[in-house]
Design a protein around this motif. Structure first.
Motif, PDB file in Angstrom:
ATOM      1  N   THR A   1     -51.799  35.095 -62.906  1.00  0.00           N
ATOM      2  CA  THR A   1     -50.627  34.314 -62.524  1.00  0.00           C
ATOM      3  C   THR A   1     -51.059  33.323 -61.455  1.00  0.00           C
ATOM      4  OG1 THR A   1     -49.978  35.893 -60.821  1.00  0.00           O
ATOM      5  CG2 THR A   1     -49.011  36.189 -62.999  1.00  0.00           C
ATOM      6  N   GLU A   2     -50.550  32.119 -61.555  1.00  0.00           N
ATOM      7  CA  GLU A   2     -50.834  31.090 -60.559  1.00  0.00           C
ATOM      8  C   GLU A   2     -49.627  30.983 -59.638  1.00  0.00           C
ATOM      9  OE1 GLU A   2     -51.437  26.280 -60.427  1.00  0.00           O
ATOM     10  OE2 GLU A   2     -52.105  27.359 -62.210  1.00  0.00           O
ATOM     11  N   ASP A   3     -49.863  31.053 -58.317  1.00  0.00           N
ATOM     12  CA  ASP A   3     -48.758  30.956 -57.373  1.00  0.00           C
ATOM     13  C   ASP A   3     -47.907  29.731 -57.660  1.00  0.00           C
ATOM     14  OD1 ASP A   3     -49.603  33.248 -56.152  1.00  0.00           O
ATOM     15  OD2 ASP A   3     -50.254  32.298 -54.287  1.00  0.00           O
ATOM     16  N   GLY A   4     -46.605  29.919 -57.617  1.00  0.00           N
ATOM     17  CA  GLY A   4     -45.666  28.833 -57.836  1.00  0.00           C
ATOM     18  C   GLY A   4     -45.162  28.704 -59.260  1.00  0.00           C
ATOM     19  N   THR A   5     -45.771  29.426 -60.193  1.00  0.00           N
ATOM     20  CA  THR A   5     -45.312  29.341 -61.584  1.00  0.00           C
ATOM     21  C   THR A   5     -44.146  30.302 -61.815  1.00  0.00           C
ATOM     22  OG1 THR A   5     -46.969  30.972 -62.287  1.00  0.00           O
ATOM     23  CG2 THR A   5     -47.554  28.637 -62.521  1.00  0.00           C
ATOM     24  N   ALA A   6     -43.178  29.862 -62.614  1.00  0.00           N
ATOM     25  CA  ALA A   6     -42.014  30.684 -62.938  1.00  0.00           C
ATOM     26  C   ALA A   6     -42.296  31.502 -64.189  1.00  0.00           C
ATOM     27  CB  ALA A   6     -40.789  29.803 -63.155  1.00  0.00           C
TER      28      ALA A   6
END
Length: 132
Positions: free
Chosen positions: A52-57
């Motif tokens: 998961t990439e920070d900031g992705t919903a």
């Protein structure tokens, strides 16, 4: 202390062991994940090939009935039912990767906030408490 998380749609138990099990999806990725059950603890357990990439919903749903867990109060929060020692509460959590915002909302008192990003939702906090 007994904590039981359940789907607000089908009422299925979502923490058969020490983690909350949810279905998570984004674009072409769909997987089961584990989440730490204690509010304010943000450990997640992902399958080996998922990142998961920070900031992705991400979209969260019940792994049994597949119903979406997004709350009507705020598009970036999801909801679960929680029973703590026979007391029912609503728990709201951020669906944004890397964001630490959780709300424990009992019926009879204001929501408790957890996480350094909870303040981002402060404008909605009163509405979440009133509408439960």
């Amino acid at each position: 202390m007994s904590w039981e998380y359940s789907c607000p749609r089908c009422r299925a138990s979502l923490n058969p062991a020490r983690t909350i099990v949810l279905k998570m999806s984004r674009d072409d990725v769909t997987c089961l994940i584990g989440m730490h059950p204690q509010p304010g603890k943000y450990e997640i357990y992902l399958p080996p090939n998922v990142t998961t990439e920070d900031g992705t919903a991400w979209d969260f749903s019940c792994p049994l009935c597949s119903e979406a867990l997004m709350t009507e109060h705020e598009p970036n929060l999801c909801e679960l039912d929680l029973t703590v020692d026979d007391h029912k509460v609503k728990i709201l959590f951020s669906r944004i990767a890397g964001e630490h915002a959780t709300f424990l909302c009992p019926e009879d008192r204001p929501c408790e906030e957890y996480g350094e990003d909870a303040e981002r939702y402060s404008a909605r906090k009163k509405e979440m408490t009133e509408q439960g």
